[in-house]
Design a protein around this motif. Structure first.
Motif, PDB file in Angstrom:
ATOM      1  N   LEU A   1     -62.288-122.697  12.316  1.00  0.00           N
ATOM      2  CA  LEU A   1     -61.919-121.286  12.276  1.00  0.00           C
ATOM      3  C   LEU A   1     -60.408-121.189  12.080  1.00  0.00           C
ATOM      4  O   LEU A   1     -59.636-121.736  12.861  1.00  0.00           O
ATOM      5  N   GLU A   2     -60.005-120.506  11.036  1.00  0.00           N
ATOM      6  CA  GLU A   2     -58.576-120.311  10.770  1.00  0.00           C
ATOM      7  C   GLU A   2     -58.119-119.017  11.429  1.00  0.00           C
ATOM      8  O   GLU A   2     -58.677-117.944  11.169  1.00  0.00           O
ATOM      9  N   LEU A   3     -57.090-119.118  12.278  1.00  0.00           N
ATOM     10  CA  LEU A   3     -56.620-117.983  13.064  1.00  0.00           C
ATOM     11  C   LEU A   3     -55.102-117.908  13.034  1.00  0.00           C
ATOM     12  O   LEU A   3     -54.429-118.910  12.725  1.00  0.00           O
ATOM     13  N   PRO A   4     -54.533-116.741  13.350  1.00  0.00           N
ATOM     14  CA  PRO A   4     -53.073-116.660  13.492  1.00  0.00           C
ATOM     15  C   PRO A   4     -52.586-117.681  14.510  1.00  0.00           C
ATOM     16  O   PRO A   4     -53.259-117.945  15.516  1.00  0.00           O
ATOM     17  N   GLU A   5     -51.426-118.252  14.263  1.00  0.00           N
ATOM     18  CA  GLU A   5     -50.922-119.350  15.091  1.00  0.00           C
ATOM     19  C   GLU A   5     -50.796-118.954  16.552  1.00  0.00           C
ATOM     20  O   GLU A   5     -51.044-119.755  17.450  1.00  0.00           O
ATOM     21  N   HIS A   6     -50.395-117.727  16.823  1.00  0.00           N
ATOM     22  CA  HIS A   6     -50.192-117.293  18.206  1.00  0.00           C
ATOM     23  C   HIS A   6     -51.270-116.280  18.611  1.00  0.00           C
ATOM     24  O   HIS A   6     -50.970-115.212  19.142  1.00  0.00           O
ATOM     25  N   THR A   7     -52.512-116.609  18.362  1.00  0.00           N
ATOM     26  CA  THR A   7     -53.603-115.699  18.684  1.00  0.00           C
ATOM     27  C   THR A   7     -53.841-115.626  20.185  1.00  0.00           C
ATOM     28  O   THR A   7     -53.617-116.608  20.909  1.00  0.00           O
ATOM     29  N   ASP A   8     -54.262-114.449  20.647  1.00  0.00           N
ATOM     30  CA  ASP A   8     -54.666-114.297  22.038  1.00  0.00           C
ATOM     31  C   ASP A   8     -56.174-114.059  22.122  1.00  0.00           C
ATOM     32  O   ASP A   8     -56.679-113.490  23.083  1.00  0.00           O
ATOM     33  N   MET A   9     -56.884-114.515  21.108  1.00  0.00           N
ATOM     34  CA  MET A   9     -58.334-114.331  21.030  1.00  0.00           C
ATOM     35  C   MET A   9     -59.048-115.065  22.163  1.00  0.00           C
ATOM     36  O   MET A   9     -58.658-116.158  22.563  1.00  0.00           O
ATOM     37  N   MET A  10     -60.101-114.441  22.678  1.00  0.00           N
ATOM     38  CA  MET A  10     -60.943-115.090  23.662  1.00  0.00           C
ATOM     39  C   MET A  10     -62.000-115.940  22.951  1.00  0.00           C
ATOM     40  O   MET A  10     -62.358-115.697  21.798  1.00  0.00           O
ATOM     41  N   LEU A  11     -62.511-116.922  23.656  1.00  0.00           N
ATOM     42  CA  LEU A  11     -63.496-117.825  23.066  1.00  0.00           C
ATOM     43  C   LEU A  11     -64.720-117.075  22.555  1.00  0.00           C
ATOM     44  O   LEU A  11     -65.255-117.409  21.490  1.00  0.00           O
ATOM     45  N   LEU A  12     -65.171-116.070  23.288  1.00  0.00           N
ATOM     46  CA  LEU A  12     -66.353-115.323  22.838  1.00  0.00           C
ATOM     47  C   LEU A  12     -66.106-114.683  21.478  1.00  0.00           C
ATOM     48  O   LEU A  12     -66.983-114.688  20.610  1.00  0.00           O
ATOM     49  N   ASP A  13     -64.918-114.136  21.269  1.00  0.00           N
ATOM     50  CA  ASP A  13     -64.599-113.531  19.969  1.00  0.00           C
ATOM     51  C   ASP A  13     -64.618-114.582  18.869  1.00  0.00           C
ATOM     52  O   ASP A  13     -65.057-114.321  17.740  1.00  0.00           O
ATOM     53  N   ALA A  14     -64.142-115.791  19.202  1.00  0.00           N
ATOM     54  CA  ALA A  14     -64.169-116.874  18.219  1.00  0.00           C
ATOM     55  C   ALA A  14     -65.607-117.258  17.880  1.00  0.00           C
ATOM     56  O   ALA A  14     -65.944-117.498  16.716  1.00  0.00           O
ATOM     57  N   LEU A  15     -66.474-117.291  18.893  1.00  0.00           N
ATOM     58  CA  LEU A  15     -67.880-117.615  18.644  1.00  0.00           C
ATOM     59  C   LEU A  15     -68.543-116.555  17.777  1.00  0.00           C
ATOM     60  O   LEU A  15     -69.378-116.868  16.910  1.00  0.00           O
ATOM     61  N   ILE A  16     -68.162-115.306  17.988  1.00  0.00           N
ATOM     62  CA  ILE A  16     -68.703-114.231  17.149  1.00  0.00           C
ATOM     63  C   ILE A  16     -68.250-114.414  15.698  1.00  0.00           C
ATOM     64  O   ILE A  16     -69.017-114.192  14.755  1.00  0.00           O
TER      65      ILE A  16
END
Length: 239
Positions: free
Chosen positions: A30-45
């Protein structure tokens, strides 16, 4: 200016009993912004957008419902309150241990709920009903703090070796935490019966204070402390 990005790698437990002979681990990126504050559940979605067959439970996304409990990099927790930035890559996701697998990281919670039901998680009072409600003092109410907040995510019980070995006999940390909550409730009149029901080799005494349950509780509760107090109450009854 382009926002710097980073690639997070995942290894996720996969098993569909309708088509798979055995479980396997599947890799994702998963490619994300370098300083993401995403939670794991959002990443799984986000990963489920890539692979719609990926299955996991989720609901409130606020650490309240307890539905998205899973094993994250070797430790049980809730995906919705686990910051992706706190995890080492690759992020290894497995189902909660000690329970049957329904599909992927979805486990069958039947035994967990059965054990919880055994402690009769409701007030028992054989006195006449009051005109309005059964009252208790602020001091008695304060005794319930740290006991009632359990969200039944099963992270604690499925981190407990005693539960793995005896799931149909050892009630487990979550159930025993709730048991003590009703044992000390000033409005409940079934204290002796509740203690009697727990006075056997498995219900309380299979807890060996390994402390896994304390370290994984998303609410910061301490089941082993409650279990120790139940044992103390049992000793009082026998004196």
């Amino acid at each position: 200016m382009n926002t710097p990005t980073k690639v997070i790698e995942f290894s996720i437990y996969r098993f569909d009993p309708e088509k798979d002979e055995k479980p396997y681990m599947k890799d994702y990126q998963l490619e994300l912004p370098e300083h993401t504050d995403m939670m794991l559940l959002d990443a799984l979605i986000e990963l489920k957008v890539q692979d719609e067959t990926l299955s996991f439970r989720r609901s409130c996304r606020e650490g309240v419902c307890g539905s998205d409990g899973m094993n994250i990099n070797g430790t049980n927790g809730l995906a919705c309150i686990t910051a992706l930035s706190s995890l080492k890559s690759p992020v290894i996701i497995r189902p909660l241990p000690g329970l049957p697998i329904i599909r992927d990281v979805i486990v069958d919670m039947t035994q967990f709920y059965k054990n919880y039901e055994e402690i009769q998680p409701y007030l028992i009072n054989d006195e006449p009903l009051p005109a309005k409600e059964r009252l208790q003092s602020p001091e008695d109410r304060a005794k319930l703090d740290g006991l009632y907040e359990c969200i039944l995510c099963a992270c604690c019980s499925t981190a407990c070796p005693s539960f793995w070995w005896n799931p149909d006999r050892f009630i487990g940390p979550a159930g025993l935490l709730a048991a003590f909550r009703f044992i000390i409730d000033s409005r409940d009149t079934a204290k002796k019966k509740r203690l009697s029901n727990l006075d056997d080799p498995f219900s309380v005494y299979r807890c060996h204070n390994i402390m896994n349950c304390v370290t994984v509780c998303p609410k910061g509760l301490n089941p082993t402390q409650a279990i120790g107090k139940i044992r103390a109450e049992l000793i009082k009854e026998q004196v």
